[in-house]
Design a protein around this motif. Structure first.
Motif, short mmCIF file in Angstrom:
data_model
loop_
_atom_site.label_atom_id
_atom_site.label_comp_id
_atom_site.label_asym_id
_atom_site.label_seq_id
_atom_site.Cartn_x
_atom_site.Cartn_y
_atom_site.Cartn_z
N VAL A 415 -10.67 -11.51 8.03
CA VAL A 415 -11.12 -10.28 8.68
C VAL A 415 -10.61 -9.04 7.93
N GLY A 416 -11.52 -8.12 7.65
CA GLY A 416 -11.11 -6.80 7.16
C GLY A 416 -10.78 -5.95 8.37
N TRP A 417 -9.60 -5.37 8.36
CA TRP A 417 -9.09 -4.65 9.55
C TRP A 417 -8.80 -3.22 9.14
N PHE A 418 -9.64 -2.28 9.60
CA PHE A 418 -9.57 -0.87 9.19
C PHE A 418 -9.41 -0.05 10.47
N GLN A 419 -8.21 0.51 10.67
CA GLN A 419 -7.93 1.21 11.93
C GLN A 419 -7.03 2.42 11.67
N GLY A 420 -7.24 3.49 12.38
CA GLY A 420 -6.30 4.61 12.41
C GLY A 420 -6.02 5.25 11.05
N ARG A 421 -4.82 5.78 10.92
CA ARG A 421 -4.44 6.52 9.71
C ARG A 421 -4.00 5.56 8.61
N MET A 422 -4.40 5.89 7.39
CA MET A 422 -4.06 5.04 6.24
C MET A 422 -2.54 5.05 5.97
N GLU A 423 -2.05 3.94 5.46
CA GLU A 423 -0.64 3.82 5.12
C GLU A 423 -0.28 4.70 3.92
N TRP A 424 0.94 5.16 3.93
CA TRP A 424 1.58 5.87 2.82
C TRP A 424 2.42 4.85 2.08
N GLY A 425 2.26 4.76 0.75
CA GLY A 425 2.99 3.75 -0.01
C GLY A 425 2.08 2.58 -0.37
N PRO A 426 2.59 1.69 -1.23
CA PRO A 426 1.71 0.66 -1.81
C PRO A 426 1.37 -0.51 -0.88
#
Ligand SMILES: [Fe+2]
Length: 577
Positions: A415-426
């Motif tokens: 599953v591709g899980w795309f939610q909320g604010r993107m992470e900072w860092g790698p």
């Protein structure tokens, strides 16, 4: 008070916005322009910071840069005088940094405004102080030992500091050409991993090696009087081949670090894409072990000077999660706070916070509780992008979405899980992630064949409910940013077969309800299905920077063999499309 922090004309260019002492937004330029480790000017990242806060560049009071070309000048001159043949190269490297001197014009040009309207004060901060600031000022502590190490920054590779209140007091520096990061990079290149940022791959390979080359490799980097020295005969001279080159398209090219002495001692270097033999595995093993020996010796030295249990750490080498996981056993430090963007993108946060606290003498008030500092997108935007892509989808309420996704993962789907604010860092930490069952033995191969196409020896990571960590792992210190590797308990290894590395370890992410309630509840829903409070979590991308916008996630879903996409409240299945 508004402060923009920048890392620019350096790998992993980035921008961060600090508003009244709080980091409100931070992003690496690569996520926006889609060029990995982009090393030019972070124009799009600055715009994203301003857009998030709804402010104009003329509203910004301070701009802070995590680089100071005048720092350690005496050491640079001293090195040049004693190595006159290298002066030209060093001058060339310095000239490449010249554009950084006119920040005001660069900002005005990037944002298409008149530079006379800009009223910000400009601050330049030494590279490693910015690294330490990015950890200490984000930690919950008012006293800690500060440590930073990487390849190089402002002629320094390692820094130790005493952090107290709103001050960072530098205690020691290791100057170039001695560099633990350069040692690691050189061996990675020799093993055939020659791209900027490949070091993490080779860390995974080290677990397959045996102790056949440790004594020999110890000659390359010696330990003496609590510090270390490289045997420079194994390395190309500092600055030769132009060092790390920034190409016109903003990408980074590493020059060859190893010399003919290295080839004489260890044989021919492996060509990229050639078969990996036991020698490469043993070299990776020896490299990791020597790295750890030097690292722990440095930390033990630091502890003698700053005797406390708290360690605030950053710098590219702080991404060595295997070493981080062992430091509780090998040093007196008992708690770590490692900046999630420990590499050079983190300089933007460090420079801005240092300006706020140390330059402007403002008190501490911020703790970085999670890494969700990037952009987010409305349901309307996501739905519009799904329609444009001609995807069929369903819209679900929170509970049905969590249950449906958990059931699909339990059934072996990806599953591709795309939610909320993107992470900072790698690291993807549950907002831009690809998720799968951690206990299906073939899942690692499925993910590699269908989506990630990573090297066979690289492990996938587990996300675990924080309060269940002790049941599954042999160490209880939380790892919220996926920066520690611990042993998996013997009785749980079968349950975690897809994330259990060859040496029975896992680079875990401990997930708390406070830090990411939606992701936490998803793992709970998966546990109800399988009795396993763990998900396999890998970054949402396919040979590209991690997806940022909905359309990038949708494109990745469409072109790979991912089974489902859960994007905001929408669920789209491959079988229906
Ligand atoms: Fe750095």
């Amino acid at each position: 008070m508004l402060i923009v922090g920048l890392n620019m004309f350096h790998a992993d260019a980035s921008a961060a916005l600090v508003q009244d002492g709080e980091v409100v937004f931070a992003i690496a330029e690569e996520r926006l322009n889609r060029i990995r480790h982009y090393a030019g000017f972070p124009a799009l990242a600055i715009k994203a910071c301003l857009d998030f806060a709804g402010v104009k560049i003329s509203d910004i009071d301070h701009v802070a840069i995590g680089h100071d070309s005048d720092a350690n000048l005496a050491k640079k001159v001293q090195y040049s005088v004693s190595n006159p043949t290298k002066i030209l190269n060093l001058i060339r490297i310095r000239q490449r940094k010249q554009p950084m001197r006119d920040v005001r014009s660069l900002v005005a040009q990037a944002l298409d405004v008149d530079s006379k309207t800009l009223c910000f004060q400009e601050h330049h901060l030494e590279h490693h102080i910015a690294h330490i600031a990015s950890a200490y000022y984000c930690s919950p502590w008012d006293k800690a030992a500060g440590f930073s190490y990487d390849g190089s920054g402002d002629f320094v590779s390692t820094m130790m500091a005493r952090c107290e209140g709103n001050r960072i007091e530098v205690l020691d520096r290791v100057f170039l050409p001695d560099s633990l990061g350069s040692f690691y990079t050189m061996i990675c290149e020799f093993i055939g991993y020659q791209q900027y940022g490949d070091e993490g791959k080779v860390m995974g390979l080290a677990s397959y090696g045996q102790d056949t080359l440790c004594d020999k490799l110890a000659e390359v980097i010696g330990l003496r009087n609590g510090t270390f020295n490289l045997d420079h005969s194994f390395f190309k001279p500092l600055g030769s081949n132009g060092g790390m080159q920034l190409l016109p398209n903003g990408t980074v090219r590493l020059a060859r670090h190893f010399s003919d002495t290295m080839v004489k001692a260890f044989g021919r270097p492996r060509e990229p894409h050639a078969e990996i033999t036991q020698r490469e595995m043993d070299l990776a093993y020896a490299m990791q072990r020597r790295f750890e020996d030097v690292f722990f010796q440095l930390l033990n030295q630091l502890h003698q000077r700053v005797p406390c249990e708290e360690l605030a750490m950053a710098g590219g080498c702080a991404l060595n999660s295997v070493a981080n996981g062992k430091l509780f056993m090998r040093t007196p430090f008992r708690r770590t706070w490692i900046q999630p963007a420990a590499g050079d993108e983190g300089l933007a946060v460090g420079a801005a916070l240092h300006t706020y606290h140390a330059v402007l003498n403002q008190p501490r008030r911020f703790v970085m509780q999670n890494s969700f500092l990037g952009p987010e997108f409305s349901d309307a935007r996501i739905e519009s992008d799904l329609r444009k892509a001609n995807l069929r989808y369903r819209k679900l309420e929170r509970e049905p979405l969590l249950n449906a996704v958990a059931q699909q993962i339990a059934a072996g789907n990806v599953v591709g899980w795309f939610q909320g604010r993107m992470e900072w860092g790698p690291r993807a930490l549950g907002n831009r992630s690809i998720l799968a069952h951690p206990g299906l033995p073939g899942m690692k191969d499925v993910l590699n064949a269908r989506i990630k196409q990573r090297e066979w020896f690289r492990p996938f990571a587990p996300s675990i409910l924080e309060e269940r960590q002790c049941e599954y792992f042999e160490h209880d210190h939380p790892s919220p940013f996926m920066l520690h590797v611990y042993k998996i308990r013997p009785e749980k290894r079968a349950q975690l077969s897809a994330v259990n590395h060859v040496d029975d370890t896992g680079r875990l992410q401990s997930v708390s309800r406070d830090e990411n309630p939606l992701y936490y509840e998803l793992i709970r829903a998966f546990e109800r299905e399988t009795r396993i409070p763990v998900l396999l979590n890998t970054s949402f991308n396919e040979n590209e920077p991690i997806v940022c916008q909905p359309e990038e996630a949708i494109n990745c879903f469409k072109r790979t063999r991912m089974d489902l996409l859960a994007i905001g409240p929408y669920l789209s299945s491959k079988t229906e499309n």
